[in-house]
Design a protein around this motif. Structure first.
Motif, PDB file in Angstrom:
ATOM      1  N   LEU A 184      23.460 -19.771 -68.376  1.00 55.36           N
ATOM      2  CA  LEU A 184      22.415 -19.740 -67.921  1.00 55.36           C
ATOM      3  C   LEU A 184      21.430 -20.777 -68.023  1.00 55.36           C
ATOM      4  N   ASN A 185      21.468 -21.729 -68.639  1.00 54.90           N
ATOM      5  CA  ASN A 185      21.073 -23.383 -69.085  1.00 54.90           C
ATOM      6  C   ASN A 185      21.640 -23.840 -68.492  1.00 54.90           C
ATOM      7  N   ARG A 186      23.062 -23.723 -68.038  1.00 52.44           N
ATOM      8  CA  ARG A 186      23.185 -24.904 -66.957  1.00 52.44           C
ATOM      9  C   ARG A 186      23.487 -25.244 -65.624  1.00 52.44           C
ATOM     10  N   LEU A 187      22.999 -23.489 -65.499  1.00 55.99           N
ATOM     11  CA  LEU A 187      22.626 -23.167 -63.987  1.00 55.99           C
ATOM     12  C   LEU A 187      21.662 -23.679 -63.734  1.00 55.99           C
ATOM     13  N   LYS A 188      20.446 -23.725 -64.651  1.00 54.27           N
ATOM     14  CA  LYS A 188      19.215 -23.715 -64.695  1.00 54.27           C
ATOM     15  C   LYS A 188      19.065 -25.382 -64.762  1.00 54.27           C
ATOM     16  N   SER A 189      19.802 -25.889 -65.143  1.00 55.10           N
ATOM     17  CA  SER A 189      19.969 -27.382 -65.181  1.00 55.10           C
ATOM     18  C   SER A 189      20.289 -27.989 -63.563  1.00 55.10           C
ATOM     19  N   LEU A 190      21.375 -26.797 -63.306  1.00 60.43           N
ATOM     20  CA  LEU A 190      21.414 -27.172 -61.880  1.00 60.43           C
ATOM     21  C   LEU A 190      20.239 -27.337 -60.935  1.00 60.43           C
TER      22      LEU A 190
END
Length: 782
Positions: free
Chosen positions: A496-502
């Motif tokens: 989810l953090n990866r999707l948030k950064s994107l």
């Protein structure tokens, strides 16, 4: 003969007593009128934990009311918060009002959490440690320690790198709210804004509770407006009140409009006020008994059910009209014998059509089915048992409009023996079927939104200012224990953090961010030990502290690193109450937690989140809007199947009685239904479940028309009765097309088109009837 008359008289009195008893029993007990569109829909068919999670999130929103007070002067806004909060807290409808956090509450939170400052880390601090950026952790601590605004909570020995203060700062970012002199102040706003969070003690759909709570807020709002302070609100209570007000207003308008139209036409046709009163008797009895039985059967009755039932006048009045029209041409003792078979078949066909709704899993449809079937039966019994006595002294006199309507009927071309008309019907039927095949469906639940736009705008604005969760999507995490759930959450949170950064998602709220798993806490302590060993000597040297303090700091770390925060301890801490709502279920066999997603998600984000779903490993992505939309589509198909089955059952019954003439009865409503659906596809941008529900009404009334005409050999009096019935139904339901409530609008448009087509098509399937000479009404007959 006398014995049968005595039996009928006893039955009439018994029916009167039963009506009084049922209505009395129902309306003396407490009942709730619901206005939420979602309660019309079925429960999720997914596993119980998914439904439980959805219900938990819904309950949090339903029982909570958030108010934001804003103004140009900080002092004025603060002075407005306290009296409003105090008056609300004194109300029995409110269980809690949160607008202040006292210093002792903040201190208790710090005391509860401080011993675990090495095992629970802020997100940014942990990222630096995982990346090996230990020097940055040291530099951040130096800046914080040497700053004139440095928090007093950190200690150069107990917590030299200010890990606890970093943790508290990261937690304060969850909501855009900070504590200012104990008040809850919203950050990042153009004007001073303070928050009140109210928890209701009762049902937000209770009209009495709505009136009292919103009345209190409204009084304060009017006073505060003069001093330049405004109030914005968010919560189910606001939507429930708006929906109830709109539906009640529209019900009143529709009821008054249909009643006025019915009164006018009935007086013009019968020219007697007594006949008008007689027509209204079965309608009143039918609606009263139907409402009473619905209240007794269901815990709460939806306001749309009552609106739908109010339109029941269009059907139940049919029986009274047939009796009165026939009574004008037939002696009192012979009326019932002549029309009873038609009345009974008409009742059975309508009951079959409406009862099909009771087989669906939709609570709203089941309520409407019960209301409709009970109301029709009650109206039918009222006509059959009471009207022979109530009309016994009326004189025979054919209304003058009978002859006119018969001439109008004969204008329509007949299908039988007319090849051009047959070809035209076949061609139009093919065009309609082709339109249906290429048409779209409206299953999106958001199309059923009833709240006014300004209320929705205010809701979004409050959520945006607070940085709250505005998404209907979430992850459900399942495991055998709470600690296992936390471990699974932590793995998912990395994605989810990866999707948030994107930029795919705005954020999330998970339990593991405030209560890490035990393995994560052990890992955190190991990271802290590495920071201590590599950075603490240079840190103390920079501050000019003696080397002796190194051993003291190391001792503090050793004393706390073997005390991880367990789930049992965390659950007992009062400062964590708001986070405990993320635990859906906790038992010896299984635990379920929720990860709430923030903001509106686009299609790309939904696709990415779907890929993260892994039910086999306890990760389930739940999209509430999509789930309900899928259910609407599924049950739309089921409704079609049920309608077809009901129609076939009625067809078989009618075949047994009418043999080769059954086509004259069934083709008009069948063609009207197909044409109506085709027109809805073209002009309503698709068909939804509620169009089909209204189509059941069209089929029921259409079949009644054919049955009554066949039973009376196309008698002109019967044509008058069914024309009046169609007219009253169009008034009762057609006016719903003007409604701003989507469900009622869909009903109205469908009935308006469908019944008009049925009335036009019915005479086209029958033989022409010789003109009749109208006899003038007998003056003074009553």
């Amino acid at each position: 003969m006398k014995s049968s008359a005595a039996i009928l008289r006893w039955a009439a009195y018994s029916w009167f007593g039963l009506v009084i008893a049922v209505v009395f029993l129902a309306f003396r007990q407490h009942h709730i009128i619901d206005s939420s569109i979602l309660t019309l829909l079925p429960k999720s068919e997914q596993q119980a934990f998914v439904q439980q999670a959805a219900d938990s999130m819904s309950a949090q929103f339903s029982n909570r009311l958030i108010m934001l007070l804003s103004g140009e002067s900080d002092e004025k806004v603060r002075s407005a918060v306290t009296p409003l909060a105090q008056e609300l807290s004194e109300s029995a409808d409110i269980s809690e009002v949160l607008f202040q956090i006292e210093e002792k509450g903040i201190g208790r939170l710090r005391d509860d959490l401080y011993p675990y400052r090495f095992s629970i880390l802020g997100e940014e601090t942990r990222k630096l440690m995982l990346a090996g950026e230990y020097s940055q952790v040291r530099d951040r601590a130096l800046v914080r320690l040497l700053s004139p605004l440095s928090p007093t909570g950190s200690h150069v020995v107990d917590d030299p790198f200010s890990l606890f203060d970093e943790l508290l700062s990261s937690r304060n970012d969850e909501l855009n709210v900070q504590v200012s002199d104990s008040f809850l102040k919203v950050t990042g706003t153009n004007f001073p804004t303070y928050m009140l969070m109210v928890t209701l003690s009762g049902d937000p759909f209770s009209p009495d509770l709505q009136g009292r709570v919103l009345g209190t807020i409204s009084r304060h709002e009017q006073v505060l407006k003069e001093s330049g302070v405004s109030i914005q609100t968010s919560g189910m209570l606001m939507h429930a009140a708006a929906g109830a007000t709109q539906a009640s207003r529209e019900m009143s308008t529709i009821g008054i409009g249909s009643l006025a139209g019915i009164v006018l036409v009935m007086l013009m046709v019968f020219r007697q006020f007594s006949s008008l009163l007689l027509i209204l008797v079965p309608v009143a009895v039918g609606c009263s008994v139907a409402a009473a039985v619905s209240i007794l059967v269901f815990d709460r009755v939806h306001i749309v059910t009552f609106a739908f039932g109010a339109g029941l006048v269009g059907v139940s009045i049919d029986y009274a009209l047939h009796f009165l029209c026939e009574r004008r041409a037939t002696a009192s003792k012979n009326v019932l014998k002549k029309i009873l078979p038609g009345l009974l078949l008409g009742l059975l066909s309508s009951v079959f059509a409406y009862a099909a709704q009771a087989l669906t899993p939709f609570p709203g449809l089941r309520q409407m089915a019960v209301f409709s079937v009970v109301g029709l039966c009650a109206s039918w019994l009222t006509v059959v048992l009471w009207f022979p006595y109530l009309t016994s002294k009326q004189h025979q006199s054919r209304p003058s409009v009978v002859s006119y309507l018969n001439k109008v009927r004969n204008i329509f071309p007949r299908l039988e023996g007319n090849p051009i008309l047959i070809i035209l019907v076949v061609v139009t039927l093919c065009v309609a079927i082709n339109a249906l095949r290429g048409g779209s469906n409206q299953d999106d639940v958001r199309l059923l939104q009833t709240s006014p736009p300004e209320l929705l705008t205010q809701e979004k604005n409050v959520q945006k200012l607070l940085g709250m969760n505005g998404s209907s999507q979430f992850f459900l995490v399942l495991a055998g224990s709470l600690d296992q759930c936390l471990e699974r959450e932590e793995r998912l949170v990395e994605e989810l953090n990866r999707l948030k950064s994107l930029g795919h998602i705005r954020g999330y709220q998970s339990l593991s961010t405030v209560l890490p798993s035990l393995s994560r806490q052990v890992e955190n302590i190991e990271l802290v030990e590495q920071v201590y060993s590599s950075q603490l000597p240079s840190f103390y040297s920079t501050l000019g502290l003696p080397d002796a303090m190194l051993s003291k700091a190391a001792d503090h770390l050793d004393q706390t690193k073997f005390q991880p925060l367990t789930a049992e301890v965390w659950l007992q801490q009062k400062g964590n109450d708001s986070w405990k709502n993320l635990i859906v279920e906790q038992s010896e066999e299984q635990v379920a937690t929720i990860i709430q997603l923030k903001g509106d998600l686009d299609d790309d984000a939904l696709q990415q989140l779907e890929l993260l779903s892994d039910p086999d490993h306890g990760l389930i992505f739940v999209d509430q809007v999509q789930n309900i939309t899928a259910l609407l589509g599924k049950y739309r198909v089921q409704i079609v199947e049920l309608v077809v089955i009901a129609y076939l059952c009625v067809f078989l019954i009618l075949c047994f009685r009418y043999r080769t003439q059954v086509w004259r009865v069934v083709i008009p409503p069948l063609l009207a239904s197909i044409y109506t659906l085709a027109l809805l596809v073209e002009f309503e941008s698709g068909i939804n479940l509620f169009h089909l529900m209204a189509l059941i009404l069209v089929l029921g009334i259409g079949l009644d028309m054919g049955i009554f005409l066949t039973e009376t050999d196309d008698d002109p009096n019967t044509w008058l009765a069914i024309s009046l019935s169609a007219y009253t139904s169009l008034l009762a339901f057609g006016l719903l097309a003007l409604s701003n409530t989507p469900v009622l609008h869909h009903f109205g448009v469908t009935v308006l088109i469908g019944l008009t087509l049925v009335w036009i098509l019915t005479p086209m399937m029958r033989v022409k009837v010789a003109d009749v000479s109208a006899q003038p009404d007998s003056a003074g007959s009553s």
